[in-house]
Motif scaffolding. Structure first.
Motif, PDB file in Angstrom:
ATOM      1  N   TYR A 428      -2.415   3.568   8.975  1.00 41.39           N
ATOM      2  CA  TYR A 428      -1.013   3.669   8.550  1.00 41.39           C
ATOM      3  C   TYR A 428      -0.851   4.875   7.640  1.00 41.39           C
ATOM      4  O   TYR A 428      -1.818   5.376   7.039  1.00 41.39           O
ATOM      5  CB  TYR A 428      -0.553   2.397   7.833  1.00 41.39           C
ATOM      6  CG  TYR A 428      -1.123   2.198   6.447  1.00 41.39           C
ATOM      7  CD1 TYR A 428      -0.439   2.650   5.307  1.00 41.39           C
ATOM      8  CD2 TYR A 428      -2.334   1.544   6.259  1.00 41.39           C
ATOM      9  CE1 TYR A 428      -0.961   2.459   4.030  1.00 41.39           C
ATOM     10  CE2 TYR A 428      -2.866   1.344   4.989  1.00 41.39           C
ATOM     11  CZ  TYR A 428      -2.166   1.808   3.887  1.00 41.39           C
ATOM     12  OH  TYR A 428      -2.685   1.630   2.620  1.00 41.39           O
ATOM     13  N   THR A 429       0.380   5.344   7.554  1.00 46.74           N
ATOM     14  CA  THR A 429       0.722   6.466   6.685  1.00 46.74           C
ATOM     15  C   THR A 429       1.466   5.955   5.470  1.00 46.74           C
ATOM     16  O   THR A 429       2.442   5.203   5.604  1.00 46.74           O
ATOM     17  CB  THR A 429       1.592   7.498   7.429  1.00 46.74           C
ATOM     18  OG1 THR A 429       0.854   8.028   8.530  1.00 46.74           O
ATOM     19  CG2 THR A 429       2.015   8.630   6.510  1.00 46.74           C
ATOM     20  N   ASP A 430       1.013   6.350   4.295  1.00 49.22           N
ATOM     21  CA  ASP A 430       1.720   6.051   3.047  1.00 49.22           C
ATOM     22  C   ASP A 430       2.927   6.975   2.987  1.00 49.22           C
ATOM     23  O   ASP A 430       2.801   8.178   2.787  1.00 49.22           O
ATOM     24  CB  ASP A 430       0.798   6.291   1.852  1.00 49.22           C
ATOM     25  CG  ASP A 430       1.440   5.901   0.531  1.00 49.22           C
ATOM     26  OD1 ASP A 430       2.691   5.955   0.440  1.00 49.22           O
ATOM     27  OD2 ASP A 430       0.713   5.546  -0.404  1.00 49.22           O
ATOM     28  N   ARG A 431       4.131   6.424   3.184  1.00 46.71           N
ATOM     29  CA  ARG A 431       5.331   7.256   3.273  1.00 46.71           C
ATOM     30  C   ARG A 431       5.665   7.919   1.946  1.00 46.71           C
ATOM     31  O   ARG A 431       6.386   8.927   1.920  1.00 46.71           O
ATOM     32  CB  ARG A 431       6.519   6.406   3.754  1.00 46.71           C
ATOM     33  CG  ARG A 431       6.309   5.870   5.173  1.00 46.71           C
ATOM     34  CD  ARG A 431       7.448   4.966   5.619  1.00 46.71           C
ATOM     35  NE  ARG A 431       8.712   5.683   5.591  1.00 46.71           N
ATOM     36  CZ  ARG A 431       9.790   5.263   4.944  1.00 46.71           C
ATOM     37  NH1 ARG A 431       9.744   4.122   4.236  1.00 46.71           N
ATOM     38  NH2 ARG A 431      10.892   5.962   4.975  1.00 46.71           N
ATOM     39  N   ALA A 432       5.150   7.392   0.840  1.00 46.05           N
ATOM     40  CA  ALA A 432       5.409   8.003  -0.469  1.00 46.05           C
ATOM     41  C   ALA A 432       4.571   9.263  -0.661  1.00 46.05           C
ATOM     42  O   ALA A 432       5.058  10.275  -1.179  1.00 46.05           O
ATOM     43  CB  ALA A 432       5.111   7.007  -1.588  1.00 46.05           C
ATOM     44  N   SER A 433       3.311   9.227  -0.240  1.00 44.35           N
ATOM     45  CA  SER A 433       2.414  10.364  -0.457  1.00 44.35           C
ATOM     46  C   SER A 433       2.130  11.158   0.808  1.00 44.35           C
ATOM     47  O   SER A 433       1.649  12.292   0.744  1.00 44.35           O
ATOM     48  CB  SER A 433       1.078   9.866  -1.031  1.00 44.35           C
ATOM     49  OG  SER A 433       0.397   9.065  -0.078  1.00 44.35           O
ATOM     50  N   GLY A 434       2.382  10.570   1.975  1.00 45.44           N
ATOM     51  CA  GLY A 434       2.066  11.226   3.231  1.00 45.44           C
ATOM     52  C   GLY A 434       0.617  11.076   3.645  1.00 45.44           C
ATOM     53  O   GLY A 434       0.210  11.576   4.697  1.00 45.44           O
ATOM     54  N   ALA A 435      -0.188  10.381   2.856  1.00 49.26           N
ATOM     55  CA  ALA A 435      -1.612  10.236   3.145  1.00 49.26           C
ATOM     56  C   ALA A 435      -1.831   9.182   4.231  1.00 49.26           C
ATOM     57  O   ALA A 435      -1.121   8.179   4.305  1.00 49.26           O
ATOM     58  CB  ALA A 435      -2.377   9.841   1.884  1.00 49.26           C
ATOM     59  N   SER A 436      -2.833   9.421   5.068  1.00 50.99           N
ATOM     60  CA  SER A 436      -3.212   8.468   6.103  1.00 50.99           C
ATOM     61  C   SER A 436      -4.271   7.511   5.554  1.00 50.99           C
ATOM     62  O   SER A 436      -5.199   7.934   4.866  1.00 50.99           O
ATOM     63  CB  SER A 436      -3.759   9.197   7.329  1.00 50.99           C
ATOM     64  OG  SER A 436      -4.134   8.271   8.333  1.00 50.99           O
TER      65      SER A 436
END
Length: 534
Positions: A428-436
């Motif tokens: 999943y992608t952390d939508r706050a940081s953009g990290a996978s």
């Protein structure tokens, strides 16, 4: 083991036995075998036509066979059929004991005429509300045709077999040791698979149906209400139902159907079917609509083409095809469907006992699923796309109180990963940081809302941007004579009680439409001579 009221009810049912029945048990020294022995002893004491013996002949222990004495008719269970499967046990006892199954006579003859030897195994869960339909259908086949053998297996008691056969969803049906199908199945659906010519014969029979006044497409609450209201008007009514109950059949507990404080989906589905059958409705089960053919001119029949190629005709149509679970549409979801990706926590949750799972979706259904699973699995991670959960606060409080649940918001699922045979993780992608990010787990339960079953209507009636059938206050669609109701429509708030009301409304609107049409061609010829003279 059985409570007094349940024992009394079972004794009453067993009075319907017509022939001697033997319970043949295969047991060992384990605790579950002791439980089954106690259950079978209690049952055997309830009727003079029942007897019990232990022979230890089955490799699966605990297990037992229900055998019609002096014949080769039998039904088998590997496990202790309580919970949702207790009804399956009762029906098996009655049917093996000579009480006739409730089945269309023509279908029964079709089953008896099946040639060949068939060995079915169904892996089920006692908490699965979809499993009994499949178990009971296959049990009925084995009673009608002894060359068909069936054993229902409680996966929780035989985990090594579940693991070796890679069973990750129930019900899972095997035929002669090979995968046959998964999910709820009816007698009609199974017979259609076994009898190669059945589909063609059924299509020809459907093609020959006379024109209906009202044809209802869908067997859920909206469709059932529409069929009952139409039939009560005394007009020729047909119902096309892929399965009775629709999505309701997959619902465990129902507490908001006004005047019914509590019921369960399968029970309500059965009640809907019983109510429809109380009227003169031509119910065509196991059929799926493929195309709507609007009438060429006012008053001409509307056509509904089926997947089988047959076409039904009607002077008016009520569309009530409901909705289905929405998919994530990410890589790996379809590849691992029923191999770790599932949509029914009540059905499949027990298969993930002691494992790590994820729930996708933070609405009421997602949070309820996480709460239920937390009592079974080792750990639950709930992922929600938005910045906060959307479930009712009372559910959120319960969720936060559970020590083995983690909630991740602003999480966009991007992929389900595995080893080719089963799920091993989720990206999943952390939508706050953009990290996978990656989660290591064995199961993914998808709970992200519903998708209307309206693809087959595209180009025939007006659909909304969300793919729902657009209806007005009377349930009318953009096509004269075609009405719609329930979750497939733009009507807000997808609830059972609303679907029922909308189905009734659509049927009344269809009747109102019919009485304003010109009389069908040839109707004058049907007028009595006395009336003509008058």
């Amino acid at each position: 083991m059985l409570e007094a009221d349940l024992r009394d009810a079972l004794r009453s049912h067993l009075q319907k036995l017509e022939r001697p029945v033997e319970l043949v048990a295969s047991l060992d020294d384990g605790a579950k075998s002791a439980e089954l022995r106690e259950l079978l002893r209690e049952i055997a004491e309830l009727s003079p036509l029942l007897s019990l013996r232990e022979d230890g002949g089955d490799a699966r222990k605990p297990s037992f066979r229900i055998v019609r004495s002096g014949s080769d008719v039998e039904v088998s269970f590997a496990g202790i059929p309580l919970g949702h499967e207790f009804t399956s046990l009762v029906l098996a006892l009655l049917q093996v004991g000579g009480y006739p199954p409730r089945i269309d006579p023509e279908l029964a003859e079709q089953v008896r005429a099946l040639e060949g030897d068939w060995r079915f195994e169904t892996f089920m869960s006692l908490s699965c509300h979809s499993c009994p339909d499949t178990v009971q259908a296959l049990n009925m086949l084995s009673v009608l045709n002894p060359r068909i053998r069936h054993v229902a297996i409680d996966g929780a008691l035989f985990p090594q077999e579940v693991e070796s056969r890679q069973v990750m969803a129930v019900p899972s049906v095997f035929l002669d040791g090979e995968p046959f199908d998964q999910g709820r199945m009816s007698v009609e659906q199974i017979v259609a698979r076994l009898d190669r010519g059945a589909a063609q014969r059924e299509a020809r029979a459907l093609d020959a149906r006379e024109v209906f006044d009202v044809l209802v497409v869908g067997g859920g609450p909206a469709g059932a209400a529409a069929a009952v209201y139409a039939a009560r008007k005394g007009i020729r009514t047909g119902m096309l139902a892929e399965r009775m109950g629709g999505q309701v059949a997959d619902t465990l507990s129902i507490e908001n159907l006004i005047s019914v404080p509590y019921t369960e989906g399968p029970r309500l589905s059965a009640a809907l079917e019983q109510h429809v059958q109380a009227y003169d409705v031509d119910v065509m089960r196991g059929q799926q609509a493929a195309q709507l053919l609007p009438a060429a001119a006012l008053g001409e029949p509307i056509g509904v083409r089926l997947q089988s190629g047959a076409t039904l005709r009607a002077r008016s149509v009520v569309l009530a095809t409901g909705a289905r679970w929405r998919n994530m549409n990410v890589p790996g979801e379809q590849e691992y469907r029923n191999k770790g990706v599932t949509y029914c926590p009540h059905c499949d949750g027990p298969l993930f006992k002691g494992k790590r799972v994820a729930v996708i979706g933070g609405g009421n259904s997602g949070v309820e699923a996480a709460i239920d699973l937390a009592g079974v699995v080792q750990h639950v991670t709930l992922l929600e796309f938005d910045a906060r959960l959307r479930a009712d606060e009372v559910l959120q409080r319960k969720l936060r109180s559970l020590p083995n649940v983690r909630v991740i918001t602003q999480a966009q699922t991007t992929e389900v990963v595995g080893d080719g045979s089963k799920v091993q993780g989720l990206l999943y992608t952390d939508r706050a940081s953009g990290a996978s990010q990656r989660l290591e787990l064995e199961g993914v339960f998808v709970q992200i809302g519903l998708l209307p079953n309206a693809e087959w209507l595209r180009g025939a009636v007006a659909l909304s941007a969300r793919g729902e059938v657009e209806v007005d206050a009377r349930g009318a669609t953009s096509v004269p004579g075609v009405f719609a109701a329930g979750d497939v429509t733009t009507t807000p708030f997808k609830q059972i009680v609303i679907a029922m009301g909308e189905g009734a409304k659509a049927a009344l609107s269809a009747f109102d439409h019919l009485i304003r049409l010109p009389a069908p061609q040839g109707a004058e010829d049907a007028v009595e001579p006395e009336a003509q003279a008058a």
